[in-house]
Design a protein around this motif. Structure first.
Motif, PDB file in Angstrom:
ATOM      1  N   VAL A  50       0.841  -1.198   0.000  1.00  0.00           N
ATOM      2  CA  VAL A  50       0.000   0.000   0.000  1.00  0.00           C
ATOM      3  C   VAL A  50       0.878   1.251   0.000  1.00  0.00           C
ATOM      4  CG1 VAL A  50      -1.578   1.370   1.429  1.00  0.00           C
ATOM      5  CG2 VAL A  50      -2.032  -1.057   1.041  1.00  0.00           C
ATOM      6  N   VAL A  51       1.956   1.214   0.786  1.00  0.00           N
ATOM      7  CA  VAL A  51       2.906   2.330   0.796  1.00  0.00           C
ATOM      8  C   VAL A  51       3.572   2.466  -0.570  1.00  0.00           C
ATOM      9  CG1 VAL A  51       5.127   3.112   1.738  1.00  0.00           C
ATOM     10  CG2 VAL A  51       3.317   2.323   3.282  1.00  0.00           C
ATOM     11  N   LEU A  52       3.925   1.344  -1.193  1.00  0.00           N
ATOM     12  CA  LEU A  52       4.527   1.400  -2.527  1.00  0.00           C
ATOM     13  C   LEU A  52       3.588   2.068  -3.540  1.00  0.00           C
ATOM     14  CD1 LEU A  52       6.363  -2.009  -3.136  1.00  0.00           C
ATOM     15  CD2 LEU A  52       7.368   0.241  -2.734  1.00  0.00           C
ATOM     16  N   LEU A  53       2.300   1.787  -3.421  1.00  0.00           N
ATOM     17  CA  LEU A  53       1.342   2.419  -4.329  1.00  0.00           C
ATOM     18  C   LEU A  53       1.333   3.930  -4.154  1.00  0.00           C
ATOM     19  CD1 LEU A  53      -1.893   0.229  -4.553  1.00  0.00           C
ATOM     20  CD2 LEU A  53       0.045   0.330  -6.100  1.00  0.00           C
ATOM     21  N   ARG A  54       1.409   4.396  -2.892  1.00  0.00           N
ATOM     22  CA  ARG A  54       1.448   5.837  -2.680  1.00  0.00           C
ATOM     23  C   ARG A  54       2.738   6.429  -3.254  1.00  0.00           C
ATOM     24  NH1 ARG A  54      -1.271   9.627   0.143  1.00  0.00           N
ATOM     25  NH2 ARG A  54      -2.952   8.392  -0.787  1.00  0.00           N
ATOM     26  N   ILE A  55       3.857   5.722  -3.105  1.00  0.00           N
ATOM     27  CA  ILE A  55       5.119   6.181  -3.694  1.00  0.00           C
ATOM     28  C   ILE A  55       4.982   6.273  -5.212  1.00  0.00           C
ATOM     29  CG2 ILE A  55       7.551   5.617  -4.052  1.00  0.00           C
ATOM     30  CD1 ILE A  55       6.933   6.539  -1.211  1.00  0.00           C
ATOM     31  N   LYS A 211      -2.522   9.182   5.545  1.00  0.00           N
ATOM     32  CA  LYS A 211      -3.914   8.766   5.751  1.00  0.00           C
ATOM     33  C   LYS A 211      -4.302   7.647   4.784  1.00  0.00           C
ATOM     34  CE  LYS A 211      -5.470  13.243   7.583  1.00  0.00           C
ATOM     35  NZ  LYS A 211      -4.115  13.792   7.741  1.00  0.00           N
ATOM     36  N   LEU A 212      -3.479   6.608   4.741  1.00  0.00           N
ATOM     37  CA  LEU A 212      -3.690   5.500   3.818  1.00  0.00           C
ATOM     38  C   LEU A 212      -4.652   4.474   4.409  1.00  0.00           C
ATOM     39  CD1 LEU A 212      -0.012   4.911   2.608  1.00  0.00           C
ATOM     40  CD2 LEU A 212      -1.788   6.356   1.586  1.00  0.00           C
ATOM     41  N   GLU A 213      -5.529   3.971   3.574  1.00  0.00           N
ATOM     42  CA  GLU A 213      -6.479   2.943   3.988  1.00  0.00           C
ATOM     43  C   GLU A 213      -5.806   1.576   3.939  1.00  0.00           C
ATOM     44  OE1 GLU A 213     -10.917   1.198   2.739  1.00  0.00           O
ATOM     45  OE2 GLU A 213      -9.959   2.795   1.567  1.00  0.00           O
ATOM     46  N   LEU A 214      -6.193   0.686   4.870  1.00  0.00           N
ATOM     47  CA  LEU A 214      -5.627  -0.654   4.944  1.00  0.00           C
ATOM     48  C   LEU A 214      -6.733  -1.689   5.132  1.00  0.00           C
ATOM     49  CD1 LEU A 214      -2.634  -0.088   7.416  1.00  0.00           C
ATOM     50  CD2 LEU A 214      -2.467  -0.427   4.949  1.00  0.00           C
ATOM     51  N   PRO A 215      -6.446  -2.970   4.871  1.00  0.00           N
ATOM     52  CA  PRO A 215      -7.418  -4.012   5.194  1.00  0.00           C
ATOM     53  C   PRO A 215      -7.717  -3.998   6.696  1.00  0.00           C
ATOM     54  CG  PRO A 215      -5.699  -4.878   3.758  1.00  0.00           C
ATOM     55  CD  PRO A 215      -5.252  -3.516   4.186  1.00  0.00           C
ATOM     56  N   PRO A 216      -8.958  -4.266   7.090  1.00  0.00           N
ATOM     57  CA  PRO A 216      -9.339  -4.150   8.504  1.00  0.00           C
ATOM     58  C   PRO A 216      -8.616  -5.107   9.446  1.00  0.00           C
ATOM     59  CG  PRO A 216     -11.090  -5.171   7.206  1.00  0.00           C
ATOM     60  CD  PRO A 216     -10.092  -4.645   6.239  1.00  0.00           C
ATOM     61  N   ILE A 217      -8.050  -6.207   8.936  1.00  0.00           N
ATOM     62  CA  ILE A 217      -7.418  -7.167   9.841  1.00  0.00           C
ATOM     63  C   ILE A 217      -6.108  -6.637  10.438  1.00  0.00           C
ATOM     64  CG2 ILE A 217      -8.464  -9.136   8.680  1.00  0.00           C
ATOM     65  CD1 ILE A 217      -5.823  -9.809   7.457  1.00  0.00           C
ATOM     66  N   TYR A 218      -5.614  -5.493   9.960  1.00  0.00           N
ATOM     67  CA  TYR A 218      -4.439  -4.879  10.578  1.00  0.00           C
ATOM     68  C   TYR A 218      -4.768  -4.241  11.928  1.00  0.00           C
ATOM     69  CZ  TYR A 218      -1.146  -5.355   6.703  1.00  0.00           C
ATOM     70  OH  TYR A 218      -0.274  -5.852   5.762  1.00  0.00           O
ATOM     71  N   PHE A 219      -6.060  -4.065  12.214  1.00  0.00           N
ATOM     72  CA  PHE A 219      -6.480  -3.389  13.438  1.00  0.00           C
ATOM     73  C   PHE A 219      -7.137  -4.389  14.393  1.00  0.00           C
ATOM     74  CE2 PHE A 219      -6.463  -0.429   9.902  1.00  0.00           C
ATOM     75  CZ  PHE A 219      -5.647   0.584  10.400  1.00  0.00           C
ATOM     76  N   ALA A 220      -7.124  -4.056  15.672  1.00  0.00           N
ATOM     77  CA  ALA A 220      -7.610  -4.970  16.710  1.00  0.00           C
ATOM     78  C   ALA A 220      -9.051  -5.404  16.442  1.00  0.00           C
ATOM     79  CB  ALA A 220      -7.488  -4.306  18.078  1.00  0.00           C
ATOM     80  N   HIS A 221      -9.290  -6.708  16.573  1.00  0.00           N
ATOM     81  CA  HIS A 221     -10.616  -7.281  16.394  1.00  0.00           C
ATOM     82  C   HIS A 221     -10.668  -8.611  17.142  1.00  0.00           C
ATOM     83  CE1 HIS A 221      -8.051  -8.994  13.230  1.00  0.00           C
ATOM     84  NE2 HIS A 221      -8.848 -10.055  13.265  1.00  0.00           N
ATOM     85  N   GLN A 222     -11.862  -9.116  17.376  1.00  0.00           N
ATOM     86  CA  GLN A 222     -12.039 -10.398  18.040  1.00  0.00           C
ATOM     87  C   GLN A 222     -11.909 -11.525  17.025  1.00  0.00           C
ATOM     88  OE1 GLN A 222     -12.630 -11.081  21.409  1.00  0.00           O
ATOM     89  NE2 GLN A 222     -12.221  -8.899  21.791  1.00  0.00           N
ATOM     90  N   ARG A 223     -11.124 -12.555  17.370  1.00  0.00           N
ATOM     91  CA  ARG A 223     -10.917 -13.677  16.452  1.00  0.00           C
ATOM     92  C   ARG A 223     -10.628 -14.937  17.257  1.00  0.00           C
ATOM     93  NH1 ARG A 223      -9.263 -14.267  10.870  1.00  0.00           N
ATOM     94  NH2 ARG A 223      -9.376 -11.994  10.688  1.00  0.00           N
ATOM     95  N   GLN A 224     -11.101 -16.071  16.751  1.00  0.00           N
ATOM     96  CA  GLN A 224     -10.782 -17.349  17.378  1.00  0.00           C
ATOM     97  C   GLN A 224      -9.360 -17.756  16.987  1.00  0.00           C
ATOM     98  OE1 GLN A 224     -14.313 -19.670  15.963  1.00  0.00           O
ATOM     99  NE2 GLN A 224     -14.562 -20.168  18.132  1.00  0.00           N
TER     100      GLN A 224
END
Length: 311
Positions: A50-55, A211-224
């Motif tokens: 994602v950072v490479l795309l911004r570059i 202010k780059l958007e990322l997939p949600p799994i990079y942020f805290a969430h509940q998971r088994q």
């Protein structure tokens, strides 16, 4: 010095540092476009790509990218990441080429004991080389960083690969200042890493600044998850619990994303980029060391895969 003034000077210093890293990465990407006849940019939907795309946007917009985007799809990726990948490509209006490990399995060039459940991470090397050969790419731009792993720490920014796609650390070329040797013979290629000198903390600070958007799994969430060998293995059809193991519901996030079969989350309540930056600043374990099962097989596992053609 009061906190407000202190934060002001720290922010200025951090921005100067990010400006320098960004400028170097833009220069490298433009060097690839100028010197290589048929390059490609590897885009998986992960934070580094994602950072490479911004570059790339800063290097070439408002024009189109002078290369297509390429993803080597194992078929065992997290659904959230693939959804994000397709959304981001559509927003950019760029061309995406997908090399499929599943297709390599059908062709017989990749053989696994159990194609439905075995890890396909290492098999990506074969599919990548097939994709390079099919489209005759002479350079592939990737998001690898030196702080990730020992083998990547000694890799050049312009990493030469022979006609078999193999990496020989003893055959790499000198890189003096910002002078790069991009010459390759037919069949050979370069892997180019514009953010090689960035750290995980740099990546997150840049994501915050841009202010780059990322997939949600990079942020805290509940998971088994299943506690196993010091890691938290996500409970999926590909990674079920073994006899005697206990499945727990935990608050986690992913520091890196890859094949489901070998990528683990870490316990974390960091639900924002700012919280992840604070967490990253004090961690003492590399992201791959904390999350990748395939890198724990031996200290030389990554180097072995790279010599076989891995990213």
């Amino acid at each position: 010095m009061n906190t407000v003034v202190e934060n002001f000077f720290l922010d200025k210093a951090a921005n100067r540092h990010l400006d320098w890293l960004e400028s170097e990465a833009i220069h490298i990407m433009r060097e690839v476009a100028a010197e290589c006849s048929n390059p490609a940019l590897l885009f998986s939907g992960g934070k580094d790509s994602v950072v490479l795309l911004r570059i790339a946007e800063k290097a070439f917009r408002p024009g189109k990218f002078p290369f297509p985007l390429v993803h080597i799809d194992t078929g065992h990726n997290f659904a959230e990441v693939i959804t994000f990948r397709d959304k981001r490509v559509a927003e950019l209006g760029e061309r995406l080429i997908v090399g499929s490990v599943e297709d390599s399995i059908k062709r017989g060039t990749v053989r696994l004991r159990n194609p439905q459940t075995d890890s396909r991470n290492a098999a990506q090397a074969v599919t990548l080389l097939e994709t390079i050969a099919e489209h005759k790419f002479d350079a592939c731009i990737g998001g690898a960083r030196r702080d990730e792993e020992k083998a990547r720490a000694k890799e050049r920014i312009f990493s030469f690969r022979d006609e078999f796609g193999q990496w020989n650390p003893k055959a790499q070329r000198p890189e003096l200042w910002d002078l790069y040797n991009t010459r390759v013979h037919p069949g050979e290629n370069m892997r180019v890493f514009p953010i090689s000198n960035w750290t995980e903390l740099d990546i997150w600070q840049y994501i915050a600044r841009e202010k780059l958007e990322l997939p949600p799994i990079y942020f805290a969430h509940q998971r088994q998850v299943i506690p196993r060998n010091g890691l938290l293995v996500p409970l999926t059809d590909l990674t079920p619990a073994r006899d005697g193991e206990v499945v727990e519901m935990r608050e986690v996030r992913f520091r890196t994303v890859g094949d489901i079969s070998c990528t683990c989350p870490v316990a974390s309540d960091a639900a924002t980029v700012e919280a992840i930056i604070a967490e990253t600043a004090v961690t003492q374990i590399t992201e791959r060391g904390a999350t990748r099962m395939d890198d724990q097989t031996s200290e030389a596992s990554m180097e072995k895969r790279k010599k076989e053609g891995y990213f």
